[in-house]
Design a protein around this motif. Structure first.
Motif, mmCIF file in Angstrom:
data_model
loop_
_atom_site.group_PDB
_atom_site.id
_atom_site.type_symbol
_atom_site.label_atom_id
_atom_site.label_comp_id
_atom_site.label_asym_id
_atom_site.label_seq_id
_atom_site.Cartn_x
_atom_site.Cartn_y
_atom_site.Cartn_z
ATOM 1 N N LEU A 7 0.166 17.405 2.091
ATOM 2 C CA LEU A 7 -0.588 17.233 0.844
ATOM 3 C C LEU A 7 -0.481 15.769 0.399
ATOM 4 N N PRO A 8 -1.338 15.326 -0.510
ATOM 5 C CA PRO A 8 -1.280 13.907 -0.932
ATOM 6 C C PRO A 8 0.080 13.565 -1.540
ATOM 7 N N PRO A 9 0.434 12.264 -1.499
ATOM 8 C CA PRO A 9 1.726 11.865 -2.075
ATOM 9 C C PRO A 9 1.730 12.037 -3.589
ATOM 10 N N ARG A 10 2.922 12.133 -4.140
ATOM 11 C CA ARG A 10 3.085 12.194 -5.601
ATOM 12 C C ARG A 10 4.039 11.081 -6.019
ATOM 13 N N GLY A 11 4.079 10.788 -7.304
ATOM 14 C CA GLY A 11 5.083 9.840 -7.797
ATOM 15 C C GLY A 11 4.564 8.427 -7.972
ATOM 16 N N PHE A 12 3.235 8.241 -7.844
ATOM 17 C CA PHE A 12 2.650 6.911 -8.033
ATOM 18 C C PHE A 12 1.380 7.045 -8.860
ATOM 19 N N LEU A 13 0.979 5.928 -9.486
ATOM 20 C CA LEU A 13 -0.189 5.964 -10.363
ATOM 21 C C LEU A 13 -1.496 5.898 -9.581
ATOM 22 N N VAL A 14 -1.484 5.137 -8.480
ATOM 23 C CA VAL A 14 -2.739 4.822 -7.791
ATOM 24 C C VAL A 14 -2.823 5.591 -6.474
ATOM 25 N N ARG A 15 -3.975 6.212 -6.243
ATOM 26 C CA ARG A 15 -4.162 6.936 -4.976
ATOM 27 C C ARG A 15 -4.429 5.933 -3.855
ATOM 28 N N GLN A 16 -4.013 6.298 -2.638
ATOM 29 C CA GLN A 16 -4.163 5.347 -1.525
ATOM 30 C C GLN A 16 -5.630 4.983 -1.285
ATOM 31 N N GLU A 17 -6.520 5.961 -1.459
ATOM 32 C CA GLU A 17 -7.944 5.663 -1.218
ATOM 33 C C GLU A 17 -8.480 4.708 -2.295
ATOM 34 N N ASP A 18 -7.931 4.789 -3.511
ATOM 35 C CA ASP A 18 -8.378 3.869 -4.573
ATOM 36 C C ASP A 18 -7.890 2.448 -4.281
ATOM 37 N N PHE A 19 -6.673 2.345 -3.755
ATOM 38 C CA PHE A 19 -6.187 1.010 -3.395
ATOM 39 C C PHE A 19 -7.050 0.435 -2.270
ATOM 40 N N ALA A 20 -7.360 1.286 -1.285
ATOM 41 C CA ALA A 20 -8.168 0.806 -0.150
ATOM 42 C C ALA A 20 -9.510 0.290 -0.652
ATOM 43 N N ALA A 21 -10.104 1.002 -1.613
ATOM 44 C CA ALA A 21 -11.398 0.566 -2.162
ATOM 45 C C ALA A 21 -11.236 -0.765 -2.890
ATOM 46 N N TRP A 22 -10.138 -0.909 -3.628
ATOM 47 C CA TRP A 22 -9.897 -2.175 -4.349
ATOM 48 C C TRP A 22 -9.686 -3.329 -3.360
ATOM 49 N N ALA A 23 -8.953 -3.035 -2.274
ATOM 50 C CA ALA A 23 -8.574 -4.093 -1.326
ATOM 51 C C ALA A 23 -9.738 -4.522 -0.431
ATOM 52 N N ARG A 24 -10.709 -3.617 -0.259
ATOM 53 C CA ARG A 24 -11.800 -3.892 0.681
ATOM 54 C C ARG A 24 -12.511 -5.203 0.341
ATOM 55 N N TYR A 82 3.080 -1.168 1.658
ATOM 56 C CA TYR A 82 3.852 -0.532 2.743
ATOM 57 C C TYR A 82 2.908 0.201 3.706
ATOM 58 N N TRP A 83 1.952 0.924 3.164
ATOM 59 C CA TRP A 83 1.029 1.665 4.028
ATOM 60 C C TRP A 83 -0.083 0.759 4.544
ATOM 61 N N HIS A 84 -0.525 -0.155 3.688
ATOM 62 C CA HIS A 84 -1.673 -0.996 4.030
ATOM 63 C C HIS A 84 -1.355 -1.953 5.187
ATOM 64 N N PHE A 85 -0.143 -2.510 5.208
ATOM 65 C CA PHE A 85 0.186 -3.527 6.209
ATOM 66 C C PHE A 85 0.459 -2.945 7.601
ATOM 67 N N GLY A 86 0.685 -1.650 7.703
ATOM 68 C CA GLY A 86 0.839 -1.033 9.019
ATOM 69 C C GLY A 86 2.258 -1.119 9.561
ATOM 70 N N GLU A 87 2.463 -0.397 10.656
ATOM 71 C CA GLU A 87 3.807 -0.228 11.226
ATOM 72 C C GLU A 87 4.416 -1.548 11.708
ATOM 73 N N ASP A 88 3.578 -2.434 12.236
ATOM 74 C CA ASP A 88 4.129 -3.667 12.817
ATOM 75 C C ASP A 88 4.659 -4.643 11.770
ATOM 76 N N TYR A 89 4.348 -4.388 10.510
ATOM 77 C CA TYR A 89 4.801 -5.292 9.441
ATOM 78 C C TYR A 89 6.321 -5.461 9.477
#
Ligand code: FAD
Ligand code: SF4
Length: 499
Positions: A111-128, A309-316
């Protein structure tokens, strides 16, 4: 068939069992797995191990018959023992490794993560489409989107960021700020049981810890965490801003909230923290610079770090733009504060040894800065912070250490490396006057290790840093140092021993 809901050890608040559209089914049975292998793999601070186990067991005790609490070697084995092959739901765990594990298991729905204000898809839209993902721009987006400290479409008071009011040195001559003490919990029988278990594990030679095991200092259940938040909002928030970056030898906590471990265990939700702070300002109980500063830490920095943390990927985690490879010395790994003469470092290392916590500036401008100047391997530094801090988790450590503190990502997160000579520490603390070293001395017996280390670091990386608008002036300053050769010789001869 009813699906069992799995709670990880940092998913302990009510939000993780809310039976809404994206939550587990109402009254779903719960499983929790206490994995001993987690502690066997790495040498954690004992206070951290205690806090996590105590918080998990407190949650299990609250849930009573609804939970199956399994003590197992691994998560996989624990889950099999609790539910066999039955269907399971789980909110997205906070580390890439745990997410890969739950995704690899049959019958587990994430299920989606909890405990944060911003959803990952909203951040992705902002970052695009953005070239640089800077915290300040993201923070303003979150303020607007969540209507935090807003008025007529703009920030209350007309300014987004009051940081310039929040960099005051400590009051002259003061040993403490005089703020009301932070909330400290009282231990109970669950803590006694945890302590006995940890003693036994250590005695069996199964697990080894670092740091001291004093009384538990941070909340382990929702009631304690809410009391800590209330106390902060009522008695400490008003002083949060002005001296946020200061350090005092007689006052470890100043006006900081000490809420990071409760937020990261899921015991507090960021919404109640920022809304509580805004309400205090609207009621005239705290000034705007303190409230905005606190809201920025949670709605800005914490959210930004989680998303990166999620946006930069595993190699970060493998980033090492500065090519730093030195290993951490034993005195550092053992938190041997008594071996250190440099008063700032000894003071901060002692705080870490005794509590598993220090506030932001000691982490960044003393511990992280020392590691950066000495060229220590950023992955090893990240691992050290993760193991030694009560609030350390993979998601929060990677951006904060690899990016903010060690500049190993070459500036993807911050615009410059955070490091300084002793003059900064002298200005922002009362630590220098009684120290064996002098903050303004670069060379010689009493040369401050931070001042010498700073120039040596700039010299080592001058090729990269002279092209950075925020560091080029400092690099040019190297040309004015008449004692540069002696300084570099001195730094080359510095062993691994404590300063
Ligand atoms: P306050 O000063 O009262 O701030 C309020 C809250 O803001 C904190 O509780 C925290 O939840 C949040 N916050 C502020 N800055 C950050 C940030 N950069 N990243 C994430 N959250 C932030 N924070 C952790 O939660 N866990 C860590 O393991 C951690 N490691 C760090 C390592 C380094 C090298 C550095 C430079 C910073 C690290 N931080 C970490 C961020 C910050 O130092 C701590 O959140 C803060 O000191 C915790 O004390 P507090 O609760 O009194 O914070
Ligand atoms: Fe730290 Fe240097 Fe000040 Fe000593 S003189 S406390 S080593 S900054």
């Amino acid at each position: 068939m009813t699906r069992t809901h799995w709670l990880f050890g940092d998913q302990l608040g009510p939000a993780f069992l809310a039976a809404d559209d994206h939550g587990p089914s109402r009254d779903a049975p719960v499983v929790m797995v206490e994995s001993r292998a987690v502690f066997r793999r790495r040498r954690f601070h004992r206070a951290k191990a205690h806090l996590i186990l105590s918080a998990m067991r407190h949650r299990a005790s609250e849930l009573g018959d609804r939970v199956t609490y399994v003590r197992a070697d691994t998560y996989r084995e624990g889950l099999r023992r609790a539910v066999g092959g039955g269907p399971v739901t789980v909110h997205q765990p906070t580390s890439r490794a745990a997410l890969a594990l739950v995704r690899s298991l049959d019958n587990v729905t994430v299920l989606p993560p909890r405990g944060f204000l911003v959803r990952q898809e909203d951040f992705a839209a902002w970052a695009r489409g953005r070239r640089a993902l800077r915290m300040e721009a993201f923070y303003r987006h979150v303020r607007r989107d969540h209507d935090l400290l807003m008025e007529g479409g703009g920030p209350v008071g007309g300014t987004w960021n009051l940081d310039h009011e929040n960099r005051e040195p400590p009051p002259r001559g003061a040993r403490t700020l005089g703020t009301a003490a932070p909330y400290r919990p009282r231990e109970d029988s669950i803590d006694d049981e945890v302590r006995r278990d940890l003693d036994r594990w250590e005695h069996d030679g199964d697990v080894s810890f670092v740091g001291r095991d004093g009384p538990r200092l941070f909340p382990a259940d929702r009631r304690e965490a809410r009391t800590a938040l209330r106390r902060f909002l009522r008695h400490r928030l008003s002083g949060f801003g002005a001296h946020e970056d200061a350090m005092l030898s007689g006052d470890d906590t100043l006006s900081h909230s000490l809420l990071s471990s409760s937020l990261n265990l899921g015991l507090l939700d960021p919404v109640e923290c920022v809304e509580g702070a805004e309400a205090a300002w609207r009621a005239g109980e705290a000034p705007l610079n303190s409230v905005e500063g606190f809201v920025r830490q949670i709605a800005g920095w914490r959210e930004y770090v989680w998303q990166l943390y999620w946006h930069f990927g595993e190699d970060y985690r493998k980033s090492n733009v500065l090519g730093h490879t030195a290993s951490l010395p034993d005195w550092w790994n053992d938190l041997d504060a008594d071996a250190v003469s440099a008063r700032c470092l000894a003071t901060v290392l002692r705080q870490v040894r005794d509590t598993g916590w220090t506030h932001h500036i000691p982490r960044l401008m003393v511990l992280g800065s020392y590691a950066l100047q000495r060229g220590w391997d950023p992955a090893a530094v990240t691992d050290w912070f993760h193991r030694c801090f009560v609030d350390g988790y993979d998601w929060v450590m990677l951006p904060n250490v690899v990016g903010m503190s060690q500049f190993a990502d070459g500036g993807r997160m911050t615009t410059k490396p955070y490091t300084s000579g002793g003059a900064y520490i002298d200005r922002m603390s009362d630590l220098c006057p009684p120290c064996a070293y002098r903050p303004n001395r670069r060379v010689g017996e009493d040369a401050c290790p931070f001042t010498a280390g700073y120039w040596s670091f700039l010299h080592r990386h001058r090729g990269l840093l002279e092209h950075n608008a925020r560091t080029s002036r400092a690099v040019h300053g190297l040309g004015r140092l008449k004692d540069l050769d002696a300084l570099l010789r001195q730094e080359r001869g510095r062993g691994e021993g404590p300063p």
